[in-house]
Write a protein that holds these residues in place. Structure first.
Motif, PDB file in Angstrom:
ATOM      1  N   ARG A  78      50.336  18.429  79.213  1.00 25.27           N
ATOM      2  CA  ARG A  78      51.441  19.498  79.072  1.00 25.27           C
ATOM      3  C   ARG A  78      51.897  19.667  77.691  1.00 25.27           C
ATOM      4  N   ILE A  79      52.673  18.579  77.262  1.00 25.06           N
ATOM      5  CA  ILE A  79      53.110  18.585  75.909  1.00 25.06           C
ATOM      6  C   ILE A  79      52.015  19.097  74.806  1.00 25.06           C
ATOM      7  N   THR A  80      50.934  18.306  74.958  1.00 22.01           N
ATOM      8  CA  THR A  80      49.890  18.767  73.842  1.00 22.01           C
ATOM      9  C   THR A  80      49.569  20.156  74.010  1.00 22.01           C
ATOM     10  N   THR A  81      49.361  20.822  74.921  1.00 20.92           N
ATOM     11  CA  THR A  81      48.843  22.146  75.126  1.00 20.92           C
ATOM     12  C   THR A  81      49.971  22.957  74.633  1.00 20.92           C
ATOM     13  N   ARG A  82      51.217  22.643  75.094  1.00 24.07           N
ATOM     14  CA  ARG A  82      52.291  23.641  74.534  1.00 24.07           C
ATOM     15  C   ARG A  82      52.246  23.561  73.157  1.00 24.07           C
ATOM     16  N   LEU A  83      52.270  22.495  72.608  1.00 23.82           N
ATOM     17  CA  LEU A  83      52.481  22.546  71.001  1.00 23.82           C
ATOM     18  C   LEU A  83      51.120  22.968  70.382  1.00 23.82           C
ATOM     19  N   ALA A  84      50.105  22.902  70.940  1.00 17.80           N
ATOM     20  CA  ALA A  84      48.840  23.356  70.350  1.00 17.80           C
ATOM     21  C   ALA A  84      48.814  24.969  70.452  1.00 17.80           C
ATOM     22  N   ILE A  85      49.495  25.647  71.589  1.00 16.80           N
ATOM     23  CA  ILE A  85      49.629  26.830  71.775  1.00 16.80           C
ATOM     24  C   ILE A  85      50.878  27.498  70.324  1.00 16.80           C
ATOM     25  N   ASP A  86      51.641  26.843  70.240  1.00 16.69           N
ATOM     26  CA  ASP A  86      52.753  27.312  69.349  1.00 16.69           C
ATOM     27  C   ASP A  86      51.989  27.193  67.878  1.00 16.69           C
ATOM     28  N   ARG A  87      51.122  26.130  67.607  1.00 18.73           N
ATOM     29  CA  ARG A  87      50.621  25.864  66.168  1.00 18.73           C
ATOM     30  C   ARG A  87      49.623  27.049  66.380  1.00 18.73           C
ATOM     31  N   LEU A  88      48.884  27.294  67.142  1.00 22.94           N
ATOM     32  CA  LEU A  88      47.764  28.412  66.907  1.00 22.94           C
ATOM     33  C   LEU A  88      48.411  29.567  66.816  1.00 22.94           C
ATOM     34  N   ARG A  89      49.728  29.997  67.445  1.00 22.43           N
ATOM     35  CA  ARG A  89      50.202  31.318  67.144  1.00 22.43           C
ATOM     36  C   ARG A  89      50.559  31.286  65.637  1.00 22.43           C
ATOM     37  N   HIS A  90      50.897  30.136  65.125  1.00 19.94           N
ATOM     38  CA  HIS A  90      51.181  30.207  63.605  1.00 19.94           C
ATOM     39  C   HIS A  90      50.122  30.287  62.741  1.00 19.94           C
ATOM     40  N   LEU A  91      49.072  29.820  63.346  1.00 17.84           N
ATOM     41  CA  LEU A  91      47.750  29.719  62.426  1.00 17.84           C
ATOM     42  C   LEU A  91      47.271  31.056  62.355  1.00 17.84           C
ATOM     43  N   LYS A  92      47.299  31.994  63.217  1.00 16.37           N
ATOM     44  CA  LYS A  92      46.760  33.388  63.540  1.00 16.37           C
ATOM     45  C   LYS A  92      46.910  34.089  62.302  1.00 16.37           C
ATOM     46  N   SER A  93      48.092  34.092  61.723  1.00 18.02           N
ATOM     47  CA  SER A  93      48.266  34.978  60.330  1.00 18.02           C
ATOM     48  C   SER A  93      47.790  34.575  59.523  1.00 18.02           C
ATOM     49  N   ARG A  94      47.480  33.058  59.182  1.00 15.25           N
ATOM     50  CA  ARG A  94      46.962  32.656  57.938  1.00 15.25           C
ATOM     51  C   ARG A  94      45.606  33.032  58.113  1.00 15.25           C
ATOM     52  N   ARG A  95      44.817  32.885  59.250  1.00 17.20           N
ATOM     53  CA  ARG A  95      43.356  33.255  59.413  1.00 17.20           C
ATOM     54  C   ARG A  95      43.061  34.466  59.022  1.00 17.20           C
ATOM     55  N   GLU A  96      43.873  35.269  59.610  1.00 22.09           N
ATOM     56  CA  GLU A  96      43.758  36.724  59.171  1.00 22.09           C
ATOM     57  C   GLU A  96      43.543  37.166  57.623  1.00 22.09           C
ATOM     58  N   ALA A  97      44.218  36.197  56.396  1.00 26.32           N
ATOM     59  CA  ALA A  97      43.891  36.182  55.407  1.00 26.32           C
ATOM     60  C   ALA A  97      42.796  35.360  54.883  1.00 26.32           C
ATOM     61  N   TYR A  98      42.264  34.608  55.478  1.00 27.82           N
ATOM     62  CA  TYR A  98      41.291  33.783  55.196  1.00 27.82           C
ATOM     63  C   TYR A  98      40.169  34.591  54.376  1.00 27.82           C
ATOM     64  N   VAL A  99      39.812  33.673  53.270  1.00 24.57           N
ATOM     65  CA  VAL A  99      38.577  34.396  52.312  1.00 24.57           C
ATOM     66  C   VAL A  99      37.427  34.118  53.007  1.00 24.57           C
ATOM     67  N   GLY A 100      36.678  35.045  53.367  1.00 17.88           N
ATOM     68  CA  GLY A 100      34.995  35.010  54.164  1.00 17.88           C
ATOM     69  C   GLY A 100      35.214  34.501  55.559  1.00 17.88           C
ATOM     70  N   PRO A 101      33.961  34.334  56.119  1.00 15.75           N
ATOM     71  CA  PRO A 101      34.043  33.883  57.239  1.00 15.75           C
ATOM     72  C   PRO A 101      34.688  32.777  57.639  1.00 15.75           C
TER      73      PRO A 101
END
Length: 294
Positions: A59-82
């Motif tokens: 439960r702890i790990t999943t919730r932490l991963a969800i929070d981090r994934l939401r943060h990473l989404k914006s960075r991946r939108e600016a990723y160069v190439g695939p």
């Protein structure tokens, strides 16, 4: 065993926690950060009140991963190439006692599936990973995500349909896949476009991830003619200083390439009907640390 029971309990469940976090995030470093944070929370918790440590830690790990994934989404939108997941050596060991369970774990960590999971919402991805990869009961997932069981079942159904619709269909015969991988390696390193063309499906795709930090195609290349010519040109640049090793990554055979002893390139092929249907190439140096273990 250690002198600290809390450490022993956590280490017992670390493989599952790491597996959940990696499938959620697609990066080893991000997964390790999440698991480390889970340890800090576990070590400071009132453990005598925790009746089911595995459920608590997931439960702890999943919730932490969800929070981090939401943060990473914006960075991946600016990723160069695939964008591709970070390759990981897969050795499921005692976590997969039979062939059927091994197949499920291998499929859930395949590059093809992880790419599709990127298009899910964080909650859908969490439900899919916990249910499909690790077989958690809906009630336990509902508790982990603080949702009703009915809501979790809806999320699971939506995620499953999404993955089924978008996941490419590849063969699972790993012997054939390894054979084609080795033949592909020989043809590509020799720069022979004729030998390459004989291995490629007409509608083959090549996906390269360098993140703007190494030379690579910044768009997906499609069709056997274009992919073959691209790879033949790349193969002609391979010199005597290259060391190429076949090992199992993400549930299937792949090639780790080293130049001067340093990880340089990873590639893996997907096969259907005896031909290479897709080629994944990772050259982003931030994603190649795992190659050093082969």
């Amino acid at each position: 065993m250690t002198a600290d029971p809390a450490t022993d309990v956590f280490e017992e469940h670390r493989p599952v926690l790491t597996g959940v976090a990696y499938r959620m995030l697609g990066r080893v470093a991000d997964a390790e950060d999440v698991v480390q944070e889970a340890w800090l929370r576990w070590s400071s918790a009132a453990q005598e009140d925790v009746r089911e440590p595995r459920a608590f830690l997931v439960r702890i790990t999943t919730r932490l991963a969800i929070d981090r994934l939401r943060h990473l989404k914006s960075r991946r939108e600016a990723y160069v190439g695939p964008w591709l997941p970070e390759p990981v050596v897969t050795d499921f060991g005692p976590a997969a006692p039979d062939a059927a369970e091994r197949a499920v774990l291998a499929d859930s960590v395949s590059l093809a599936v992880l790419v599709v999971l990127e298009s899910l919402s964080p909650l859908e991805r969490a439900v899919f990973v916990l249910r499909e990869a690790f077989g958690f009961p809906y009630a336990e997932i509902a508790t982990a995500l603080d949702r009703t069981e009915a809501a979790v079942r809806q999320l699971a159904g939506r995620a499953r349909r999404h993955v089924d619709e978008r996941k490419p269909r590849y063969d699972v015969d790993q012997g054939e896949r390894r054979d084609l991988t080795e033949r592909f390696l020989a043809a590509a390193s020799g720069g022979s476009i004729e030998q390459l063309m004989a291995l490629l499906a007409p509608d083959v795709r090549l996906v390269s991830d360098a993140g703007g930090k190494a030379r690579a195609a910044r768009r997906v290349i499609e069709t056997a003619d274009k992919v073959g010519r691209f790879l033949a040109a790349v193969g002609r640049e391979v010199g005597p200083g290259w060391d190429m090793r076949v090992a199992e990554f993400n549930g299937g055979p792949a090639v780790a390439c080293f130049v001067g002893g340093k990880p340089d390139t990873f590639f893996q092929v997907e096969v259907r009907d005896g031909a290479i249907q897709c080629i994944y190439i990772v050259r982003n140096p931030d994603k190649l640390a795992g190659l050093s273990v082969v």
